[in-house]
Design an enzyme around this catalytic site. Structure first.
Site, PDB file in Angstrom:
ATOM      1  CG  PHE A   1     -20.183  58.806  65.377  1.00  0.00           C
ATOM      2  CD1 PHE A   1     -20.291  60.172  65.562  1.00  0.00           C
ATOM      3  CD2 PHE A   1     -20.649  57.957  66.367  1.00  0.00           C
ATOM      4  CE1 PHE A   1     -20.852  60.698  66.714  1.00  0.00           C
ATOM      5  CE2 PHE A   1     -21.220  58.465  67.527  1.00  0.00           C
ATOM      6  CZ  PHE A   1     -21.322  59.841  67.694  1.00  0.00           C
ATOM      7  CB  VAL A   2     -14.808  57.006  67.464  1.00  0.00           C
ATOM      8  CG1 VAL A   2     -14.059  56.703  66.188  1.00  0.00           C
ATOM      9  CG2 VAL A   2     -14.563  58.443  67.910  1.00  0.00           C
TER      10      VAL A   2
ATOM     11  N   GLY B   1     -18.412  63.173  78.057  1.00  0.00           N
ATOM     12  CA  GLY B   1     -17.481  62.358  77.268  1.00  0.00           C
ATOM     13  C   GLY B   1     -16.057  62.301  77.781  1.00  0.00           C
TER      14      GLY B   1
ATOM     15  CG  ASP C   1     -17.105  66.635  64.737  1.00  0.00           C
ATOM     16  OD1 ASP C   1     -16.676  65.663  64.118  1.00  0.00           O
ATOM     17  OD2 ASP C   1     -18.170  67.197  64.455  1.00  0.00           O
TER      18      ASP C   1
ATOM     19  CD  GLU D   1     -14.779  68.433  74.351  1.00  0.00           C
ATOM     20  OE1 GLU D   1     -15.000  67.296  74.801  1.00  0.00           O
ATOM     21  OE2 GLU D   1     -15.642  69.063  73.713  1.00  0.00           O
ATOM     22  CG  ASP D   2     -15.370  63.718  74.202  1.00  0.00           C
ATOM     23  OD1 ASP D   2     -15.259  64.875  73.721  1.00  0.00           O
ATOM     24  OD2 ASP D   2     -16.473  63.160  74.336  1.00  0.00           O
TER      25      ASP D   2
HETATM   26  P1  IMP Z   1     -17.388  70.070  68.152  1.00  0.00           P
HETATM   27  O1  IMP Z   1     -17.918  71.260  68.902  1.00  0.00           O
HETATM   28  O2  IMP Z   1     -18.062  69.907  66.824  1.00  0.00           O
HETATM   29  O3  IMP Z   1     -15.880  70.080  68.029  1.00  0.00           O
HETATM   30  O4  IMP Z   1     -17.883  68.798  68.908  1.00  0.00           O
HETATM   31  C1  IMP Z   1     -17.215  68.199  69.925  1.00  0.00           C
HETATM   32  C2  IMP Z   1     -18.189  67.270  70.632  1.00  0.00           C
HETATM   33  O5  IMP Z   1     -18.957  66.498  69.698  1.00  0.00           O
HETATM   34  C3  IMP Z   1     -17.430  66.245  71.437  1.00  0.00           C
HETATM   35  O6  IMP Z   1     -17.196  66.673  72.743  1.00  0.00           O
HETATM   36  C4  IMP Z   1     -18.351  65.036  71.405  1.00  0.00           C
HETATM   37  O7  IMP Z   1     -19.283  65.117  72.456  1.00  0.00           O
HETATM   38  C5  IMP Z   1     -19.092  65.158  70.104  1.00  0.00           C
HETATM   39  N1  IMP Z   1     -18.520  64.264  69.074  1.00  0.00           N
HETATM   40  C6  IMP Z   1     -17.882  64.628  67.941  1.00  0.00           C
HETATM   41  N2  IMP Z   1     -17.474  63.585  67.216  1.00  0.00           N
HETATM   42  C7  IMP Z   1     -17.859  62.494  67.919  1.00  0.00           C
HETATM   43  C8  IMP Z   1     -17.709  61.069  67.685  1.00  0.00           C
HETATM   44  O8  IMP Z   1     -17.129  60.574  66.698  1.00  0.00           O
HETATM   45  N3  IMP Z   1     -18.245  60.262  68.638  1.00  0.00           N
HETATM   46  C9  IMP Z   1     -18.880  60.734  69.755  1.00  0.00           C
HETATM   47  N4  IMP Z   1     -19.041  62.053  70.002  1.00  0.00           N
HETATM   48  C10 IMP Z   1     -18.534  62.920  69.101  1.00  0.00           C
HETATM   49 MG    MG Z   2     -18.187  65.844  74.425  1.00  0.00          MG
END
Ligand code: IMP
Ligand code: MG
Length: 182
Positions: free
Chosen positions: A154-155, A45, A105, A101-102
């Site tokens: 969700f983006v 991402g 979440d 990171e992209d």
């Molecule tokens: P975390 O570990 O829950 O913070 O997740 C982060 C990862 O979840 C990101 O690097 C994305 O790959 C994925 N992610 C979380 N939200 C989105 C979204 O809205 N669109 C696409 N990917 C997402």
């Molecule tokens: Mg990611």
């Protein structure tokens, strides 16, 4: 615009301004440091963001890649972080790492990666995220550089995918819920 996109959340012009601002902050904070600055792109991402960011930095950097997964095919996190591609270089004690990171979440991915890279002996570890969804946080985690705070939607686009699709879009858009509710 593609028919699956409900609306544009961050357009190309705003993305460019965000990347320019963050590059300026990193330039200022890391200029003149003795260590090697390593941009660690988290696949897949963050590929577009990392490429744009490195072009705007004026200080010397190196790049490397890791691939982790906390997501399955859908839109909710599985809760555990798996390393799918590890960082191979052995001189992390010589490196100031910036994890790119992209989106954040739950916060699990970055919280895990920061601990992991410190355990591997990195000189320092800081984090950059293009997008942040603080409403979704499960673990207490604050990135060092943030592009834009966004609501809990969700983006996709600018590297972000749904089921491997939409990464090529030049903007960040909100996906129509019917695309993933099907
Ligand atoms: P975390 O570990 O829950 O913070 O997740 C982060 C990862 O979840 C990101 O690097 C994305 O790959 C994925 N992610 C979380 N939200 C989105 C979204 O809205 N669109 C696409 N990917 C997402
Ligand atoms: Mg990611």
């Amino acid at each position: 615009m593609r028919e699956e996109i409900q609306k544009i959340l961050v357009d190309e012009k705003e993305l460019d301004a965000i990347v320019t601002r963050i590059a300026g902050e990193i330039d200022r904070d890391y200029r003149g440091r003795g260590k090697r600055l390593l941009l660690l792109c988290i696949l897949k991402g963050s590929v577009v963001f990392t490429g744009d960011l490195m072009k705007k930095l004026t200080i010397p950097v190196e790049i490397d890649f890791m691939k982790v997964s906390s997501y399955g095919a859908g839109t909710t996190s599985s809760g555990t972080v798996n390393i799918i591609l590890d960082i191979l270089r052995k001189d992390l004690d010589q490196c100031d790492i910036l994890v790119i990171e992209d989106i954040i979440d739950s916060g699990r991915t970055l919280a895990y990666l920061v601990d992991y890279l410190k355990l591997k002996g990195a000189n320092s570890v800081k984090t950059v995220t293009l997008l942040d969804k603080p409403d979704r946080r499960v673990v207490d985690f604050e990135p060092d550089y943030i592009g834009k705070i966004i609501p809990d939607e969700f983006v996709v686009g600018y590297g972000l995918d749904y089921d491997e699709r939409f990464r090529e879009l030049p903007f960040v858009g909100v996906l129509k819920p019917e695309v993933y509710e099907k």
